[in-house]
Design an enzyme around this catalytic site. Structure first.
Site, PDB file in Angstrom:
ATOM      1  N   GLU A 115       0.938  -1.380  -0.313  1.00 42.37           N
ATOM      2  CA  GLU A 115      -0.327  -0.052   0.034  1.00 42.37           C
ATOM      3  C   GLU A 115       0.720   1.300  -0.177  1.00 42.37           C
ATOM      4  OE1 GLU A 115      -3.084  -0.010   3.451  1.00 42.37           O
ATOM      5  OE2 GLU A 115      -3.823  -1.972   1.969  1.00 42.37           O
ATOM      6  N   HIS A 244      -9.386   9.210   2.840  1.00 39.91           N
ATOM      7  CA  HIS A 244      -8.357   8.018   2.372  1.00 39.91           C
ATOM      8  C   HIS A 244      -9.219   8.368   0.770  1.00 39.91           C
ATOM      9  CE1 HIS A 244      -8.199   4.045  -0.089  1.00 39.91           C
ATOM     10  NE2 HIS A 244      -8.088   4.015   1.740  1.00 39.91           N
ATOM     11  N   ARG A 290      -0.635   8.916   1.396  1.00 40.59           N
ATOM     12  CA  ARG A 290      -2.438   9.489   1.122  1.00 40.59           C
ATOM     13  C   ARG A 290      -2.770  10.779   1.124  1.00 40.59           C
ATOM     14  NH1 ARG A 290      -5.248   5.136   5.033  1.00 40.59           N
ATOM     15  NH2 ARG A 290      -4.643   3.414   3.954  1.00 40.59           N
ATOM     16  N   HIS A 351     -11.449   9.455   6.276  1.00 44.34           N
ATOM     17  CA  HIS A 351     -11.269   7.767   7.148  1.00 44.34           C
ATOM     18  C   HIS A 351     -10.590   8.024   7.859  1.00 44.34           C
ATOM     19  CE1 HIS A 351     -10.001   3.727   5.653  1.00 44.34           C
ATOM     20  NE2 HIS A 351      -9.080   3.922   5.807  1.00 44.34           N
TER      21      HIS A 351
HETATM   22  C1  SIN Z   1      -6.985   0.535   2.983  1.00 37.73           C
HETATM   23  O1  SIN Z   1      -7.824  -0.015   2.500  1.00 37.73           O
HETATM   24  O2  SIN Z   1      -7.363   1.634   1.241  1.00 37.73           O
HETATM   25  C2  SIN Z   1      -7.123   0.863   3.985  1.00 37.73           C
HETATM   26  C3  SIN Z   1      -6.611   0.966   4.536  1.00 37.73           C
HETATM   27  C4  SIN Z   1      -5.623   1.837   5.583  1.00 37.73           C
HETATM   28  O3  SIN Z   1      -6.813   2.585   5.959  1.00 37.73           O
HETATM   29  O4  SIN Z   1      -4.840   1.272   6.318  1.00 37.73           O
END
Ligand code: SIN
Length: 558
Positions: A115, A244, A290, A351
């Site tokens: 991620e 997010h 993010r 988020h």
């Molecule tokens: C996501 O699945 O993008 C959220 C994961 C997170 O907020 O750490």
């Protein structure tokens, strides 16, 4: 009615249940939750849990990625503790039966996803519904434990606090508050109960509902933050609200996230003409932190006037996408979007709250006997921006820390007398008593969430913050003046809590005269390390009425 337990856990997400299971080894535990026990932020977490489990990874790399995301405000001792504890906590979940995806690489038993902001693949996941899988195994274990009792539809109103004055020298008197449980509204039975406890754990999750658009479920109304603030606990860094970048944009989709793991598997952000734009914003492109990706999308939408941008993963094999993202695939398909062929319309949405109730390394707040775990806490891990998938990890690690701390103090605290408890709430609503004035609640709820989205969102200015402050003050006044005439009910309590949290977010955002991490103010576009490499701490303690900031140094937080 009066209940007595050793531990009162408020919230049934990963933080609360992890603590409950450990606390139940030496004491009795009540878990109170305001809706169904599964209705938690955890249950909606898609991506997974970050931990160092891959052959090419190291604690140093995970620490460094977390520090980079946090933009100078992470507390390094906390980062180190959380990162190093990760593998053990993951193994505990595995032993409870968490169905994490297994890897093909024999050196790494897990399929590790990637991620934004991570320099290695380290996201342990259960397809694209990790939170749901984890929540279920924890609930099953808690429900079958003889020392744990779960109370659904029980909403905490306020904490039960005893105030002591302690002689701290020949002249000085120190005031110490001690928490002994909470006043709890039984929503179904409509009574207010006293839950007395030796230790109380706020595990109430986030406050996404303070914004018009959010990935959070309806329960995320910042209750723990507001309760702790009213009780006099210290809170910090509430200006750092994480948006997010990619929530599904569709009139019939409510709060549905498109996991960052989609970008981890090669998804690219494009505008409506199909032009990929992240390259212009950061060398890490779609996998930048993010705050950067959310701001880039906000900028693109403002430039073009479009209502959304698109996330395109259609170049990947259709079979792989259905297998890796079954939940996202099905949800989108139900709305007429086939992610194996169509780009997904997305917008940023509130988020995660990176700030919260200040705790030490044991999860203990500034009030004795009161702990905060999970999203409602500010442990120092996230700093100015949370690294993806560090949140479930933090919740588990601090639940473990708190359980040890509580266990060591339990015998001594069992000897203490519970305080006399005043009756400080009016009658709860009868079956139809509140209905005629419910419009006051829904109206204020709507305008507050829109106000926060427009004035205290991804990009801020001094003027907008000041306007937001005035509007929220007016809303809080209206609540104070009119709503006491409405019998107590859960909508009213949640509105009061949200308005309190909104005021605190604005206050923290107005204090920070710089741009850092998730807080971006056009009037102060640069980072100012000389003055602002510190937490923004708020407390009711030093103000008769209203807010006051305590420099982080005084809190020992620098
Ligand atoms: C996501 O699945 O993008 C959220 C994961 C997170 O907020 O750490």
């Amino acid at each position: 009615m009066e209940y007595v337990f050793d531990y009162l856990v408020i919230g049934s997400g990963i933080a609360g249940l992890s603590f409950a299971l450990e606390g139940a080894r030496n004491g009795t535990v009540a878990v109170v939750t305001k809706k169904d026990k599964l209705e938690t932020n955890t249950n909606y977490a898609q991506g997974g849990i970050a931990s160092v489990l891959g052959p090419d990874d190291s604690f140093q790399l995970h620490v460094q990625d977390t520090l980079n995301a946090g933009d100078g405000l992470c507390h390094e001792d906390v980062v180190d503790l959380v990162v190093r504890s990760g593998p053990d906590r993951i193994m505990e979940l595995m032993n409870l039966g968490a169905p994490f995806n297994r890897g093909v690489d024999p050196e790494s038993p897990f399929d590790l996803g990637r991620e934004g902001g991570h320099s290695r693949n380290r996201i342990v996941h259960a397809q694209d519904a990790t939170g749901r899988a984890v929540e279920r195994v924890l609930i099953d274990a808690a429900e079958s434990h003889p020392n744990i009792r779960i109370f659904e539809n029980h909403l905490v109103l306020d904490l039960i606090i005893a105030h002591h004055s302690i002689k701290a020298g020949s002249l000085a008197i120190r005031h110490q508050d001690d928490c002994f449980g909470a006043f709890v509204l039984d929503i179904a039975g409509q009574g207010i109960h006293h839950f007395l406890a030796r230790a109380t754990l706020l595990c109430t999750g986030g406050a996404g509902k303070v914004y018009l658009y959010t990935s959070n479920p309806d329960v995320a109304t910042g209750d723990g933050l507001a309760i702790a603030y009213r009780a006099g606990a210290r809170l910090a860094n509430l200006e750092f609200v994480q948006f997010h970048p990619t929530c599904l944009y569709h009139p019939h989709a409510k709060n549905f996230l498109i996991s960052e793991a989609v970008r981890g598997e090669g998804g690219r952000l494009v505008d409506k003409r199909g032009r990929a734009f992240m390259e212009a914003y950061h060398p890490l492109k779609d996998l930048a932190f993010r705050d950067i990706v959310a701001r880039a999308i906000d900028t693109e939408m403002k430039k073009s006037g479009d209502d959304c941008v698109f996330l395109d993963i259609s170049h990947r094999d259709a079979g792989f996408l259905k297998e890796r993202f079954p939940n996202i695939y099905q949800k989108c398909l139900s709305l007429g979007i086939d992610i194996t062929r169509d780009p997904i319309p997305v917008v940023p949405a509130a988020h995660y709250m990176c700030g919260g109730i200040v705790t030490d390394l044991h999860g203990q707040t500034s009030i004795e006997g009161l702990y905060a775990l999970g999203e409602c806490a500010c442990t120092g891990l996230h700093g100015a921006n949370r690294l993806a998938s560090n949140s479930l990890l933090e919740a588990m690690v601090f639940a473990h820390q708190a359980a040890y701390h509580c266990a060591a103090r339990l015998e001594e605290r069992r000897k203490r007398q519970f305080p006399n408890i005043p009756s400080c709430f009016g009658p709860p609503a009868g079956s139809d008593a509140a209905t005629s004035e419910m419009i006051l609640i829904s109206h204020n709820w709507d305008i507050m969430r829109r106000l926060m989205w427009n004035y205290v969102g991804i990009v801020r200015t001094d003027k907008r913050l000041n306007l937001a402050r005035m509007h929220i003050a007016q809303i809080r006044l209206e609540i104070r003046e009119h709503l006491p005439h409405i019998p107590l009910n859960s909508d009213l309590v949640e509105l009061q809590n949200l308005a309190q949290v909104a005021e605190l977010i604005i206050y923290c955002a107005m204090q920070r005269k710089e741009s850092r991490g998730l807080h971006y103010n056009l009037d102060h576009p640069r980072k100012d390390d000389a003055h602002w490499r510190r937490d923004t701490v708020v407390s009711r303690e030093r103000a008769e009425d209203g807010l006051c900031a305590i420099p982080a140094r005084e809190m020992g937080m620098d």
